[in-house]
Design a protein around this motif. Structure first.
Motif: not given
Length: 253
Positions: A1-8
């Motif tokens: 997932m190279p475009k992933l910005r946020h993991i919560l």
């Protein structure tokens, strides 16, 4: 997932080890938020894949993050220091077993151990000594400090003239056993808002805050009548042109 910005996540995530081939397929170059992860996941291999991380939350036995390993002197907190773009850090101590519950955290790392661009720091249940909290005054870019419930312990917090939170604009002190608090008006030269919650033993808010020109708001929630009266005294001595606002709940305090 190279475009992933946020993991919560509400849970404390245990991240898998990074592939040994250092392939770009496992990188997250655009990841900005990672919250929350376990202390053991704060490895150099994992953070190397997230060079642009701006917000990090760590939840678990924080002693695993702060203590050096017996062999090699490796400290996981040193890996957080390498996150040059990190601006927001949360450290939440949680004991998942009796051994972790009995763990006493060592003192807060020295200022040079923190990320160089840190603007916001939240501590929870870490039970550091108040004298160690003074160390954070050396973080020149720190604007927001949230000392949530039991992040610090002890009856007295004394800030001498050499302790200055130069850029701090917001200070929150949550549930604690703090009784006596002394500081100079020069200790918080940029403070705009002071929020005190459930400090039921606090004798008074330091009168020196009346001379902090930038201070516009003090919030006292569920403290006691002595602390509330001291805050009213600060309000009464603040220049009227400061547009100062004092909130006290419950109002009969």
């Amino acid at each position: 997932m190279p475009k992933l910005r946020h993991i919560l996540a509400n849970a404390s995530l245990q991240l898998p080890p990074s592939p040994s081939d250092n392939s770009s397929s496992s990188s997250c170059p655009k990841l900005q938020t990672l919250s929350t992860i376990s202390p053991k996941s704060c490895s150099e291999e994992i953070f190397d894949k997230m060079p642009n991380l701006q917000k990090l939350g760590v939840r678990g036995n924080v002693s695993e993050l702060l203590e050096s390993k017996e062999s090699g002197g490796i400290c996981l907190f040193d890996n957080i220091r390498k996150l040059e773009k990190l601006e927001n850090l949360k450290l939440m101590h949680e004991a998942f077993n009796d051994e972790a519950a009995a763990t006493t955290l060592r003192s807060i790392p020295k200022a040079e151990k923190f990320p160089p661009n840190l603007r916001k720091l939240t501590l929870s249940k870490t039970s550091f000594d108040w004298k160690d909290i003074c160390t954070l005054g050396s973080l020149d870019k720190l604007e927001v400090l949230k000392l949530e419930e039991f992040s610090a312990k002890g009856e007295s917090w004394e800030l001498n003239v050499n302790v200055v939170f130069r850029s701090l604009q917001f200070l929150r002190i949550g549930r604690t056993d703090l009784v006596y608090w002394t500081c100079e008006h020069s200790s918080f030269p940029a403070l705009k808002r002071l929020h005190i919650l459930q400090c039921e033993q606090l004798k008074e808010v330091p009168l020196s805050f009346k001379d902090v020109k930038s201070l516009k708001i003090i919030d006292l929630f569920f403290t006691n009548k002595q602390a509330a009266n001291s805050a009213r005294n600060i309000r009464d001595q603040k220049p009227k042109l400061d547009n100062f606002v004092l909130s006290i709940l419950p109002p009969h305090h």
